[in-house]
Motif scaffolding. Structure first.
Motif, PDB file in Angstrom:
ATOM      1  N   ASP A  66       0.840  -1.204   0.000  1.00  0.00           N
ATOM      2  CA  ASP A  66       0.000   0.000   0.000  1.00  0.00           C
ATOM      3  C   ASP A  66       0.873   1.252   0.000  1.00  0.00           C
ATOM      4  O   ASP A  66       1.787   1.382   0.811  1.00  0.00           O
ATOM      5  N   ALA A 107       0.377   4.212   0.993  1.00  0.00           N
ATOM      6  CA  ALA A 107       0.327   5.119   2.148  1.00  0.00           C
ATOM      7  C   ALA A 107       1.045   4.543   3.373  1.00  0.00           C
ATOM      8  O   ALA A 107       1.126   5.187   4.409  1.00  0.00           O
ATOM      9  N   ILE A 108       1.519   3.301   3.245  1.00  0.00           N
ATOM     10  CA  ILE A 108       2.160   2.650   4.393  1.00  0.00           C
ATOM     11  C   ILE A 108       3.655   2.521   4.127  1.00  0.00           C
ATOM     12  O   ILE A 108       4.072   1.915   3.143  1.00  0.00           O
ATOM     13  N   PRO A 161       3.044   5.373   8.853  1.00  0.00           N
ATOM     14  CA  PRO A 161       2.475   5.935   7.619  1.00  0.00           C
ATOM     15  C   PRO A 161       3.540   6.641   6.787  1.00  0.00           C
ATOM     16  O   PRO A 161       4.544   7.104   7.317  1.00  0.00           O
ATOM     17  N   ALA A 164      -2.654  10.507   8.490  1.00  0.00           N
ATOM     18  CA  ALA A 164      -2.900   9.059   8.518  1.00  0.00           C
ATOM     19  C   ALA A 164      -4.363   8.758   8.805  1.00  0.00           C
ATOM     20  O   ALA A 164      -4.709   7.678   9.282  1.00  0.00           O
ATOM     21  N   LEU A 168      -6.247   5.319   8.122  1.00  0.00           N
ATOM     22  CA  LEU A 168      -5.251   4.342   7.660  1.00  0.00           C
ATOM     23  C   LEU A 168      -5.394   2.983   8.364  1.00  0.00           C
ATOM     24  O   LEU A 168      -5.237   1.933   7.741  1.00  0.00           O
ATOM     25  N   ARG A 180      -8.120   1.100   6.807  1.00  0.00           N
ATOM     26  CA  ARG A 180      -7.727   0.619   5.495  1.00  0.00           C
ATOM     27  C   ARG A 180      -6.794  -0.594   5.621  1.00  0.00           C
ATOM     28  O   ARG A 180      -6.902  -1.571   4.881  1.00  0.00           O
TER      29      ARG A 180
END
Ligand code: 6R9
Length: 638
Positions: free
Chosen positions: A530, A532-533, A556, A561, A564, A567
């Motif tokens: 991912d 965003a991670i 993050p 975040a 998050l 997700r």
């Protein structure tokens, strides 16, 4: 209803005593080849092996046999009319008793259907089914044709299934329209469709056979999907079995290790089957007339060895229950035991803990007097759960066997033997004859006498896995390289002054949630994709009901975040499965690392468990300040 007085409670009539146990243990140690040459007589061989064991060739290398002959055909003369499988449906009033003759006919029909669909010796066949008879039938049909079954756990997500279909190269899949879980319907076929759609090019599946468990509609793709029932009805009840070499694979079964990649553990035909039969008889004091209920899903090694191969090779009667322990009420399992007069009941500590919470008055409403042997497997059992099982369910007159083993060992390795090995509450006790555990310290030196260390196994045993599917190098690095000359189990254990073993849990990065093995890396790899991670670490911490629960620390990539954690949960459910979704996700700015960049899981575990001191020397950390930050975040419950 008869007025006859209730029968006396089942009594233990064990075959072995302490002296016999010692004699067998000594004999197996003194001359293993001679010992196993005698034991291999438990099986019917098409060609009796002359070679018993050789480091490079494995067990019974020149022997030939077929597992389905051993589980079916050879029983037809003596016990053709005996029940082989009792299937209890989710609804109370539906059950099925299949005799050995009927099971044999069903397996032959299924094998003929598979053959007609082009399945050949050496092919892989995926089985993704709820607890219905077709699971057992499908496995034995594969065995009859010399095809390897790959049973996929019901909880896997579509992506997890796709990965395993791709890795195994399965050419055919057997699934169901739905599975019933209480009032809920689990869409097995829809999940299989989603898996097949994910990688149309990488998958070899040509045919999907569908079992209709209910009347629920099922989407079918023309040219690929077929309803199973009409094909079975048209198929012959005779099917000539293949003659397999002892070390031809019987099946692959995926399990988790400390790497993210799923490992297809490969078991051979002769050694594995012998181990399943040997251990089932010895540990469960198997006797004629027993009704053996192992509650494990067939997608787990416990289901392979103790729902299917062990008890059926021994000519036993197994119970398969479609439903859940608590539906429609908390006493459902006890009702099943009463209804079908179960003598031997094998389940997990997680299930025992959940049932214990319902209160003692629930089992008290049922007649459990037919029970003779109780067993547990999958995770360490606590003293209170052991005592409750022994006392409230076993009414202190049953043997209670805490059985330690793994997918890779094929069957039980360390366990009490009723009548022969005295139990100690919550201890797996002593190795079975032919098993040689040892404890090593961190440097790899053997610990003598009482002590605690890393559990390894010396020498081989017939149930030893052959390899990891298409990755023999990984097999060697995982199990044989860490402590040269010994098999590394991944578990820690304590040995007491009587030589008894007490398993303490995994020493590698494998988390055990309700008996399910989940590799930290499986979760971390899923999250790494991912954008965003930046980074994550998954660890296991103690949990009252599940044994362990998963905590994820997540770094993050961007400052914002928001959302998050949710997700991340969704990503894990989609890529691994719902059973691997963490209990808690902490969003943190950084992870504690050594200067060489290794995550220090030990610290993360302590912090997640609420420990605030006793962290030892932090000077080896790249940034010791991160510990304080993590503690603050965990305290706030972010
Ligand atoms: C059969 C099975 C194996 C891992 C194993 C260990 C844990 C299994 C246990 C136990 C304590 C027991 N485990 N039995 N821990 N006491 N009686 O569970 O196979 O799914 O491969 O898991 O389970 O950690 O290494 P598998």
């Amino acid at each position: 209803m008869s007025d006859a007085p209730p029968a006396a409670p089942a009594a233990l009539r064990p075959r072995l005593d302490a002296t016999a146990y010692q004699a067998l243990t000594d004999a197996a140690r003194r001359d293993p080849k001679r010992y196993w040459r005698k034991e291999m007589g438990r099986l019917d061989w098409i060609q009796t092996p002359n070679e018993i064991f050789d480091d490079s060739k494995g067990w019974f290398a020149d022997g030939k046999l077929n597992a389905s002959i051993n589980c079916l055909d050879r029983h037809l003369k003596q016990r053709g009319e005996q029940t082989a499988v009792i299937w209890q449906a989710e609804d109370r009033d539906t059950n099925l008793h299949l005799t050995y003759r009927e099971l044999h006919a069903r397996v032959c029909r299924m094998a003929n259907v598979l053959r007609h669909q082009g399945v050949k010796r050496g092919d892989r066949v995926a089985i993704h089914l709820p607890s219905v008879v077709e699971g057992i039938v499908g496995m034995l049909a594969c065995a009859r044709l010399g095809a390897m079954h790959v049973v996929l756990f019901g909880g896997f997500s579509a992506e997890a299934i796709a990965d395993r279909l791709a890795d195994s190269g399965a050419v055919l899949a057997i699934t169901a329209n739905v599975g019933r879980r209480g009032a809920k319907r689990i869409p097995f076929k829809v999940t299989m469709d989603a898996a097949l759609a994910l990688r149309p090019d990488a998958l070899a599946v040509r045919t999907v056979l569908v079992v209709e468990v209910t009347d629920d509609p099922v989407p079918m793709q023309a040219g690929r999907d077929l309803l199973l029932a009409p094909l079975l009805a048209d198929a012959s009840t005779e099917c000539a079995p293949e003659s397999m070499n002892a070390n031809d694979p019987l099946f692959l079964l995926y399990t988790s290790g400390s790497t993210g990649k799923p490992k297809g553990i490969v078991h051979g035909t002769g050694g594995y089957l012998l181990w399943a039969a040997y251990t089932q008889e010895m540990v469960f004091d198997h006797q004629n007339g027993d009704i053996f209920w192992c509650t494990a899903d067939i997608g787990w090694i416990t289901g392979h060895s103790y729902v299917v191969y062990g008890p059926l090779a021994n000519g036993g009667t197994v119970l398969l229950f479609e439903g859940m322990p608590s539906h429609p009420g908390p006493g459902r399992w006890w009702e099943v035991i009463q209804q079908h007069k179960v003598t031997t009941f094998y389940t997990s500590p997680t299930a025992i803990r959940a049932l214990m919470r319902e209160g003692d008055d629930v089992p008290a409403r049922y007649d459990l007097s037919t029970l003779r042997v109780l067993g547990t497997v999958g995770e360490p059992i606590s003293h209170d759960a052991w005592a409750w099982f022994d006392d409230v369910i076993g009414q202190k007159r049953c043997a209670l066997v805490d059985t330690w083993w793994q997918t890779e060992t094929g069957g039980i390795m360390i366990s009490p033997i009723p009548g022969a090995v005295k139990e100690k509450p919550a201890s797996a006790t002593l190795p079975l004859p032919g098993v040689r555990p040892l404890l090593l310290d961190e440097k790899g030196y053997p610990i003598e006498g009482a002590g605690e260390g890393i559990l390894c196994l010396d020498g081989s045993w017939p149930g030893h896995a052959l390899t990891i599917w298409q990755d023999d190098a990984l097999f060697k690095t995982t199990y044989l390289a860490p402590y040269p000359g010994h098999y590394f189990t991944g578990d820690g254990a304590r040995r007491d002054e009587d030589g008894y073993y007490w398993i303490t849990g995994r020493v590698d990065d494998v988390i055990n949630v309700s008996g399910h093995r989940i590799g930290s890396a499986e979760i971390e790899d899923a999250l790494a994709a991912d954008h965003a991670i930046a980074e994550s670490a998954a660890i296991g911490i103690p949990h009252d009901l599940k044994g362990q629960s998963i905590v994820v620390y997540l770094v993050p990539r961007h400052e914002n975040a928001d959302g998050l954690a949710e997700r991340a949960m969704k990503i894990i459910a989609a890529k691994v499965g719902r059973y691997a979704v963490p209990e808690i996700i902490h969003i943190v700015p950084d992870l504690p690392k050594t200067r060489s960049g290794k995550n220090v899981r030990r610290l993360m575990r302590k912090i997640a468990c609420g420990e605030r001191e006793g962290f030892g020397d932090l000077s080896t950390l790249a940034d010791p300040g991160v510990v304080k930050v993590l503690i603050e975040i965990v305290n706030r419950g972010d």
